[in-house]
Design a protein around this motif. Structure first.
Motif, PDB file in Angstrom:
ATOM      1  N   PRO A 143      -1.511  61.913 -24.454  1.00  0.00           N
ATOM      2  CA  PRO A 143      -1.187  61.126 -25.657  1.00  0.00           C
ATOM      3  C   PRO A 143       0.002  60.189 -25.458  1.00  0.00           C
ATOM      4  O   PRO A 143       0.226  59.303 -26.265  1.00  0.00           O
ATOM      5  CB  PRO A 143      -0.833  62.191 -26.703  1.00  0.00           C
ATOM      6  N   LEU A 144       0.773  60.400 -24.386  1.00  0.00           N
ATOM      7  CA  LEU A 144       2.012  59.640 -24.214  1.00  0.00           C
ATOM      8  C   LEU A 144       1.951  58.696 -23.025  1.00  0.00           C
ATOM      9  O   LEU A 144       2.973  58.174 -22.596  1.00  0.00           O
ATOM     10  CB  LEU A 144       3.182  60.619 -24.008  1.00  0.00           C
ATOM     11  N   ARG A 150       3.720  55.402 -23.135  1.00  0.00           N
ATOM     12  CA  ARG A 150       5.095  55.410 -23.627  1.00  0.00           C
ATOM     13  C   ARG A 150       6.058  55.526 -22.446  1.00  0.00           C
ATOM     14  O   ARG A 150       5.656  55.873 -21.345  1.00  0.00           O
ATOM     15  CB  ARG A 150       5.300  56.608 -24.549  1.00  0.00           C
ATOM     16  N   VAL A 169      10.476  58.895 -20.566  1.00  0.00           N
ATOM     17  CA  VAL A 169      11.352  59.849 -21.226  1.00  0.00           C
ATOM     18  C   VAL A 169      10.592  60.624 -22.313  1.00  0.00           C
ATOM     19  O   VAL A 169      10.897  61.787 -22.588  1.00  0.00           O
ATOM     20  CB  VAL A 169      12.602  59.136 -21.782  1.00  0.00           C
ATOM     21  N   SER A 212       8.219  65.844 -24.081  1.00  0.00           N
ATOM     22  CA  SER A 212       7.041  66.647 -24.418  1.00  0.00           C
ATOM     23  C   SER A 212       6.931  67.850 -23.483  1.00  0.00           C
ATOM     24  O   SER A 212       6.497  68.926 -23.892  1.00  0.00           O
ATOM     25  CB  SER A 212       5.774  65.790 -24.370  1.00  0.00           C
ATOM     26  N   ALA A 217       9.147  70.498 -24.699  1.00  0.00           N
ATOM     27  CA  ALA A 217       8.513  71.176 -25.828  1.00  0.00           C
ATOM     28  C   ALA A 217       7.497  72.209 -25.340  1.00  0.00           C
ATOM     29  O   ALA A 217       7.471  73.351 -25.819  1.00  0.00           O
ATOM     30  CB  ALA A 217       7.834  70.151 -26.738  1.00  0.00           C
ATOM     31  N   LEU A 224       9.206  75.234 -24.055  1.00  0.00           N
ATOM     32  CA  LEU A 224       9.639  76.113 -25.156  1.00  0.00           C
ATOM     33  C   LEU A 224       8.479  76.971 -25.651  1.00  0.00           C
ATOM     34  O   LEU A 224       8.625  78.177 -25.878  1.00  0.00           O
ATOM     35  CB  LEU A 224      10.124  75.263 -26.336  1.00  0.00           C
ATOM     36  N   ILE A 225       7.326  76.315 -25.828  1.00  0.00           N
ATOM     37  CA  ILE A 225       6.160  77.034 -26.335  1.00  0.00           C
ATOM     38  C   ILE A 225       5.764  78.145 -25.359  1.00  0.00           C
ATOM     39  O   ILE A 225       5.508  79.281 -25.747  1.00  0.00           O
ATOM     40  CB  ILE A 225       4.976  76.066 -26.570  1.00  0.00           C
ATOM     41  N   ARG A 269      11.998  55.070 -11.363  1.00  0.00           N
ATOM     42  CA  ARG A 269      11.200  55.985 -12.153  1.00  0.00           C
ATOM     43  C   ARG A 269      12.136  56.830 -12.988  1.00  0.00           C
ATOM     44  O   ARG A 269      13.313  56.954 -12.659  1.00  0.00           O
ATOM     45  CB  ARG A 269      10.377  56.907 -11.243  1.00  0.00           C
ATOM     46  N   THR A 270      11.604  57.424 -14.034  1.00  0.00           N
ATOM     47  CA  THR A 270      12.451  58.299 -14.854  1.00  0.00           C
ATOM     48  C   THR A 270      12.173  59.742 -14.523  1.00  0.00           C
ATOM     49  O   THR A 270      11.048  60.118 -14.366  1.00  0.00           O
ATOM     50  CB  THR A 270      12.178  58.085 -16.342  1.00  0.00           C
ATOM     51  N   PHE A 282      21.810  58.886 -26.193  1.00  0.00           N
ATOM     52  CA  PHE A 282      20.369  58.938 -25.928  1.00  0.00           C
ATOM     53  C   PHE A 282      19.613  57.896 -26.755  1.00  0.00           C
ATOM     54  O   PHE A 282      18.791  57.158 -26.242  1.00  0.00           O
ATOM     55  CB  PHE A 282      19.845  60.339 -26.229  1.00  0.00           C
ATOM     56  N   LEU A 325      19.219  59.864 -20.955  1.00  0.00           N
ATOM     57  CA  LEU A 325      18.864  61.237 -21.312  1.00  0.00           C
ATOM     58  C   LEU A 325      19.936  62.189 -20.774  1.00  0.00           C
ATOM     59  O   LEU A 325      19.798  62.766 -19.714  1.00  0.00           O
ATOM     60  CB  LEU A 325      17.489  61.594 -20.755  1.00  0.00           C
ATOM     61  N   SER A 346      18.192  57.147 -14.292  1.00  0.00           N
ATOM     62  CA  SER A 346      17.947  58.085 -15.383  1.00  0.00           C
ATOM     63  C   SER A 346      17.598  59.509 -14.957  1.00  0.00           C
ATOM     64  O   SER A 346      18.154  60.467 -15.485  1.00  0.00           O
ATOM     65  CB  SER A 346      16.853  57.536 -16.283  1.00  0.00           C
ATOM     66  N   VAL A 392      18.681  71.975 -26.406  1.00  0.00           N
ATOM     67  CA  VAL A 392      17.296  71.769 -26.835  1.00  0.00           C
ATOM     68  C   VAL A 392      17.248  71.524 -28.340  1.00  0.00           C
ATOM     69  O   VAL A 392      16.510  70.656 -28.819  1.00  0.00           O
ATOM     70  CB  VAL A 392      16.421  72.975 -26.432  1.00  0.00           C
ATOM     71  N   LEU A 407      18.445  68.002 -28.984  1.00  0.00           N
ATOM     72  CA  LEU A 407      17.417  67.048 -28.553  1.00  0.00           C
ATOM     73  C   LEU A 407      16.264  67.020 -29.556  1.00  0.00           C
ATOM     74  O   LEU A 407      15.791  65.956 -29.953  1.00  0.00           O
ATOM     75  CB  LEU A 407      16.910  67.445 -27.159  1.00  0.00           C
ATOM     76  N   VAL A 467      14.984  63.850 -31.731  1.00  0.00           N
ATOM     77  CA  VAL A 467      13.645  63.283 -31.585  1.00  0.00           C
ATOM     78  C   VAL A 467      12.886  63.374 -32.908  1.00  0.00           C
ATOM     79  O   VAL A 467      12.224  62.420 -33.328  1.00  0.00           O
ATOM     80  CB  VAL A 467      12.876  64.006 -30.462  1.00  0.00           C
ATOM     81  N   ARG A 506      15.834  58.683 -33.352  1.00  0.00           N
ATOM     82  CA  ARG A 506      16.946  58.663 -32.409  1.00  0.00           C
ATOM     83  C   ARG A 506      17.949  57.552 -32.630  1.00  0.00           C
ATOM     84  O   ARG A 506      18.985  57.533 -31.996  1.00  0.00           O
ATOM     85  CB  ARG A 506      16.433  58.656 -30.978  1.00  0.00           C
ATOM     86  N   GLY A 545       9.006  74.574 -30.645  1.00  0.00           N
ATOM     87  CA  GLY A 545       8.441  73.786 -29.544  1.00  0.00           C
ATOM     88  C   GLY A 545       7.264  72.952 -29.999  1.00  0.00           C
ATOM     89  O   GLY A 545       7.146  71.778 -29.657  1.00  0.00           O
ATOM     90  N   ALA A 546       6.394  73.567 -30.797  1.00  0.00           N
ATOM     91  CA  ALA A 546       5.212  72.851 -31.260  1.00  0.00           C
ATOM     92  C   ALA A 546       5.614  71.673 -32.140  1.00  0.00           C
ATOM     93  O   ALA A 546       5.051  70.576 -32.019  1.00  0.00           O
ATOM     94  CB  ALA A 546       4.297  73.805 -32.035  1.00  0.00           C
ATOM     95  N   LEU A 590       8.360  69.981 -31.958  1.00  0.00           N
ATOM     96  CA  LEU A 590       8.907  68.945 -31.075  1.00  0.00           C
ATOM     97  C   LEU A 590       7.778  68.167 -30.396  1.00  0.00           C
ATOM     98  O   LEU A 590       7.796  66.931 -30.338  1.00  0.00           O
ATOM     99  CB  LEU A 590       9.822  69.593 -30.027  1.00  0.00           C
ATOM    100  N   LEU A 591       6.772  68.903 -29.929  1.00  0.00           N
ATOM    101  CA  LEU A 591       5.649  68.262 -29.241  1.00  0.00           C
ATOM    102  C   LEU A 591       4.907  67.317 -30.189  1.00  0.00           C
ATOM    103  O   LEU A 591       4.620  66.164 -29.852  1.00  0.00           O
ATOM    104  CB  LEU A 591       4.697  69.333 -28.694  1.00  0.00           C
ATOM    105  N   VAL A 608       7.034  64.168 -30.969  1.00  0.00           N
ATOM    106  CA  VAL A 608       7.147  63.153 -29.921  1.00  0.00           C
ATOM    107  C   VAL A 608       5.826  62.405 -29.773  1.00  0.00           C
ATOM    108  O   VAL A 608       5.796  61.229 -29.425  1.00  0.00           O
ATOM    109  CB  VAL A 608       7.647  63.774 -28.592  1.00  0.00           C
ATOM    110  N   ILE A 609       4.714  63.082 -30.106  1.00  0.00           N
ATOM    111  CA  ILE A 609       3.418  62.409 -29.975  1.00  0.00           C
ATOM    112  C   ILE A 609       3.127  61.513 -31.187  1.00  0.00           C
ATOM    113  O   ILE A 609       2.785  60.350 -31.033  1.00  0.00           O
ATOM    114  CB  ILE A 609       2.284  63.435 -29.773  1.00  0.00           C
ATOM    115  N   VAL A 610       3.287  62.054 -32.406  1.00  0.00           N
ATOM    116  CA  VAL A 610       2.838  61.269 -33.565  1.00  0.00           C
ATOM    117  C   VAL A 610       3.950  60.468 -34.242  1.00  0.00           C
ATOM    118  O   VAL A 610       3.657  59.538 -34.986  1.00  0.00           O
ATOM    119  CB  VAL A 610       2.106  62.138 -34.612  1.00  0.00           C
ATOM    120  N   PRO A 666       6.943  58.551 -32.847  1.00  0.00           N
ATOM    121  CA  PRO A 666       7.865  58.119 -31.800  1.00  0.00           C
ATOM    122  C   PRO A 666       9.234  57.720 -32.340  1.00  0.00           C
ATOM    123  O   PRO A 666      10.213  57.770 -31.623  1.00  0.00           O
ATOM    124  CB  PRO A 666       7.149  56.945 -31.139  1.00  0.00           C
TER     125      PRO A 666
END
Lengths: 312, 567
Positions: A107-108, A111, A114, A119, A122, A125-126, A311-312, B51, B57, B110, B244, B247, B251, B255, B287-288, B290-291, B294-296, B298
């Motif tokens: 999905p990214l 983008r 970073v 992600s 994340a 963490l999960i 690159r990052t 950031f 980062l 970076s 975390v 961050l 996010v 930001r 975590g979920a 955050l995920l 970051v996806i939906v 930005p």
């Protein structure tokens, strides 16, 4: 300290060889998508738990269905079971890798790198807290690769597990190297890593190749998790340190270089074991981080030459 | 004050007051939760600087938080320092540490920056856990005294809540002051188009250092408040978990805007409460979240309210009365003397000497790979020459960084201009205006540069510029720093013949005031009529030089383009 220098060396090389597998997966993803996979350490941990779970299912089955080799030892039917568990773990982890790529990368993909970095934090963490929920915080012991025990080589006693870990990791590293350098698939993966648009233009599906790269990277992390889970056990909070070691190995070995990363990982393993034996584990960790900072101070672009830029 | 910023202030005031009012009415438990949210919001504000605004980062913000907490704890317990002094120390010590680690860390690319800051935070954690005499080791420090202001101990949860959110309000003010006006545009330009930014005279090193140090002070302030609020400092404040959380809040909240810091912190601090049914495993949900964010989203929660939250003024300039730029152009001769540049075995520049005099258009031609772009990169400071000198008038620019050369009066455009899409064209040019101009004069100057570059509709978003307009914007930005000499790297590439003629007129006009142009291009019917003098490069050396008509007939130049004629 009871261990002799050769024993410590074997310990160090075994640890370093497992680190090398983690670092290889880490670099593969960096080269394919230009992003740091912060979950790589947690994927190692996940591999350890996958191995533990497979063992729990497989051991009763083995004692029921395999001939009892009582002359070898008490848990004789489990001898060599690790050789089945390792590939099984890698297959499960490869599937997880495909899922990982679909969830945290796909999905990214348009983008900045970073976003992928975040992600993967994340997902880490999960994985960590998911493992905590399922298995609990206590460390679990994984299966040996062949069999527990030592054998004597003159005055030196060496652990069979560690020697077999070195052997297995060596085979996997060589296998990965051959896959990338000799096979058509490997050539396609490298082409996508170098220039995805050009690869697409000559008929390679960059999306598929990137998914396969993730599967391979995660399978390698899983194999390291399985190999380490016997001697070092596996606990949900283990991931961070593995990720750091891989990150450091890639920095020391030259950003994007597979050979450099594997070699640096080996050195880190030996350094860690030696320092821990003669000074302390805390000093080993602290010196490792201080060493990386020093390297970055002297050579801001890494110890060895980078193969890719910007690159990052 | 403009309407947009007034609304902004209103929204920020509401965001600062509403949570406090809610918590005060809801009781002690909610007050403690909201206090924690305020504390985290301060750390997140700091993290937004490094950031969000700068795009670096850093993974050390959690450690600055922890160092602030330990500073307050140690000073309060061992030295009995009272609140204002210990709080100040908790700002200064993390900032000082940031200053020291900035030396190796800030110039890193970076991915190395992330690793180096992570390594530093690991060292901080090792010290926190293992230095038992100092930090209390794994047990931590107990009995941090409550805050005392004017002799009154603030040990009620209401008082703590109000103090924390007052500090947060001051932090929001400090944040706004740090990134007000053109400073914000400069940061956006640095983040989104770093090469354009440094060649427009923006000092990337100074910006990074000041924001990194400021972010550490914000982190330290948050840690100090945390130590007072719970009365204990344990190594948990140095663990990666804090980083975390910061961050994730940055996010999820967004930001770039201070509203995002408050929204993110309030939401994520409450998350464990709402996911209480997951018991200790709410971190999976963390975590979920955050995920998903970051996806939906930005741009985070603040991005959802983008229409109301004005990060930067969108403003259409009044048409300038004159197209005369505010920053005076000084006249100076550019001397490139004996420049050499090798890439491994490839010689890109071999002893090239070129002079550009005021008011002149010097055309530079040569086949691909002849060293034209390398020459411009070396002259503008993006690459270092192996040998040779670069002088502008009496100034020696050879050892100067790129931003210094731009400030000295040597400016450039890019073959493929990279635009900062987060800025309007006007803001993009404003970012490049000399820092000495006040806001009013800078706006007039930027509008004049845009019109001098022939860009007439600067209020449209940068994303909707045509390729020709994007080149005009690049030119306007190069003019904004007030150059004496301008290096143009293929400005006519990809333009239609009509656009090319237009550009030729525009460039001709620029030289009227004495600006010297070095013009690289392949399009001969564009370049030859325009140039006063032409130089032809081939494989890194000058092979022909003279009036356009002469170079066009020069056998060496023809050979360079078409290969050796058959014998």
């Amino acid at each position: 300290m009871g261990a002799s220098i050769p024993q410590l060396l074997v310990n160090g090389v075994a640890l370093g060889a497992a680190y090398a597998l983690i670092a290889l997966g880490f670099v593969l993803v960096i080269n394919a998508v230009g992003a740091v996979n912060f979950a790589q350490g947690d994927l190692v941990m996940a591999g350890g738990f996958v191995a533990v779970t497979i063992t729990e299912y497989l051991t009763p089955w083995a004692s029921d269905n395999l001939p009892d080799l009582a002359f070898i030892g008490p848990r004789a039917s489990a001898v060599g079971l690790g050789l089945v568990i390792l590939p099984l773990t890698m297959v499960v982890m490869a599937v997880l890798g495909l899922l990982f790529s679909a969830l945290a990368y796909a999905p990214l993909r348009h983008r900045p790198p970073v976003s992928v970095f975040i992600s993967t934090i994340a997902v880490g963490l999960i994985l960590q807290h998911g493992a905590n929920a399922v298995f609990g915080p206590e460390p679990r012991v994984g299966p040996p690769l062949v069999v527990d025990g030592n054998f004597a080589l003159g005055p030196i006693t060496l652990s069979i597990q560690q020697l077999s870990v070195i052997l297995a990791a060596g085979c996997l590293i060589t296998g990965t190297g051959l896959l990338l350098s000799r096979s058509q698939l490997g050539r396609q993966l490298r082409a996508v890593a170098q220039d995805p648009e050009m690869a697409e233009a000559i008929g390679i599906s960059a999306g598929h190749c990137i998914a396969i790269t993730f599967a391979l990277a995660v399978a390698l992390a899983g194999s390291a998790g399985m190999l380490l889970s016997n001697q070092f056990f596996v606990a949900p909070s283990d991931g961070g340190l593995f990720m750091l070691k891989a990150y450091i190995a890639v920095t020391l070995g030259g950003w994007g270089r597979l050979d450099g990363a594997a070699f640096a990982a080996l050195l880190i393993g030996v350094f860690e074991v030696m320092m821990a034996a003669f000074v302390s584990y805390v000093m080993a960790e602290a010196l490792l981080y201080a060493g990386v900072l020093l390297v970055l101070l002297v050579r801001p672009s890494g110890l060895l030459r980078e193969t890719i830029q910007r690159r990052t | 004050m403009k309407a947009g910023s007034l609304r902004n202030v209103g929204i920020m005031a509401a965001l600062l007051i509403a949570p406090v009012a809610f918590a005060l009415s809801a009781g002690g438990y909610e007050q403690r939760i909201m206090t924690l949210a305020g504390i985290y919001a301060i750390a997140v504000l700091g993290y937004q600087l490094i950031f969000g605004r700068l795009g670096a980062l850093s993974l050390a913000q959690g450690s600055f938080f922890g160092i602030g907490a330990y500073t307050t704890g140690l000073l309060g317990i061992h030295l009995d320092w009272a609140f204002p002094a210990s709080f100040l120390a908790s700002l200064i010590i993390p900032a000082a540490i940031a200053c020291i680690i900035a030396i190796p860390v800030l110039r890193l690319e970076s991915h190395y920056f992330a690793l180096a800051t992570l390594g530093i935070s690991q060292i901080a954690l090792l010290v926190g856990v293992n230095w038992t005499e100092g930090t209390g080791g794994a047990n931590g420090l107990y009995g941090v005294p409550p805050m005392r202001i004017l002799g009154t101990a603030l040990d009620s949860s209401e008082a703590m809540l109000v103090v924390v959110w007052c500090v947060l309000a001051s932090a929001v003010l400090a944040f706004s002051w740090l990134v007000k006006g053109r400073a914000a545009h400069r940061l956006t330009l640095l983040r989104e188009a770093p090469e354009a930014a440094v060649t427009a005279g923006i000092d990337i090193g100074a910006r990074r250092l000041s924001l990194f140090v400021a972010s550490a002070a914000f982190g330290g302030a948050a840690g100090a408040l945390q130590a007072h609020s719970i009365g204990v400092v344990s190594p948990a404040v140095l663990e990666f978990q804090v980083m975390v959380s910061i961050l994730a809040m940055t996010v999820i909240g967004g930001r770039g805007h201070p509203a995002g810091a408050i929204l993110g912190a309030v939401l994520l601090v409450h998350l464990p409460e709402w996911f209480r049914f997951l018991e200790a495993h709410y971190l999976v949900a963390y975590g979920a979240a955050l995920l998903v964010a970051v996806i939906v989203m930005p741009e985070g929660l603040a991005g959802l309210f983008r229409r109301w939250l004005v990060t930067q003024e969108r403003w259409a300039p009044e048409p300038p009365r004159t197209s005369k730029p505010e920053a005076p152009t000084t006249l100076a001769v550019l001397h490139l003397v004996g420049l050499c540049k090798r890439y491994g075995g490839v010689v890109a520049l071999d002893n090239v000497s070129i002079t550009v005099v005021p008011g002149e258009i010097l055309g530079l031609i040569g086949p691909n790979g002849s060293g034209k772009s390398t020459l411009i990169n070396v002259a503008s400071g993006l690459q270092t020459p192996d040998a040779g000198e670069i002088r502008l008038g009496n100034l020696d620019l050879t050892g100067m960084p790129a931003h210094g050369r731009a400030r000295a009066g040597l400016s450039r455009t890019f073959q493929t201009p990279v635009q900062a899409l987060g800025l309007s064209p006007l803001e993009s040019v404003l970012a490049a205006c000399p820092a000495g101009l006040d806001e009013r004069r800078a706006e007039r100057h930027a509008a004049a540069c845009l019109s001098a570059a022939g860009l007439t509709a600067p209020a449209v978003p940068t994303t909707s510029l045509s390729p020709a307009e994007a080149r005009r914007l690049d030119l306007a930005r190069a003019l904004a720093s007030g150059p004496a000499v301008l290096l143009l790297d293929e400005p006519a590439a990809g333009l239609t013949p009509a656009e090319r003629d237009d550009l030729a007129c525009c460039l001709k006009r620029l030289t009227d005031s004495g600006l010297g142009l070095l013009l690289v291009d392949h399009t001969m019917d564009f370049l030859l009529p325009l140039a006063d003098r032409v130089i032809c490069l081939a494989t890194g050396s000058v092979v022909a030089e003279g009036p356009p008509s002469m170079v066009a007939r020069d056998p060496a130049a023809i050979a360079a383009y078409f290969g050796e004629p058959p014998p």
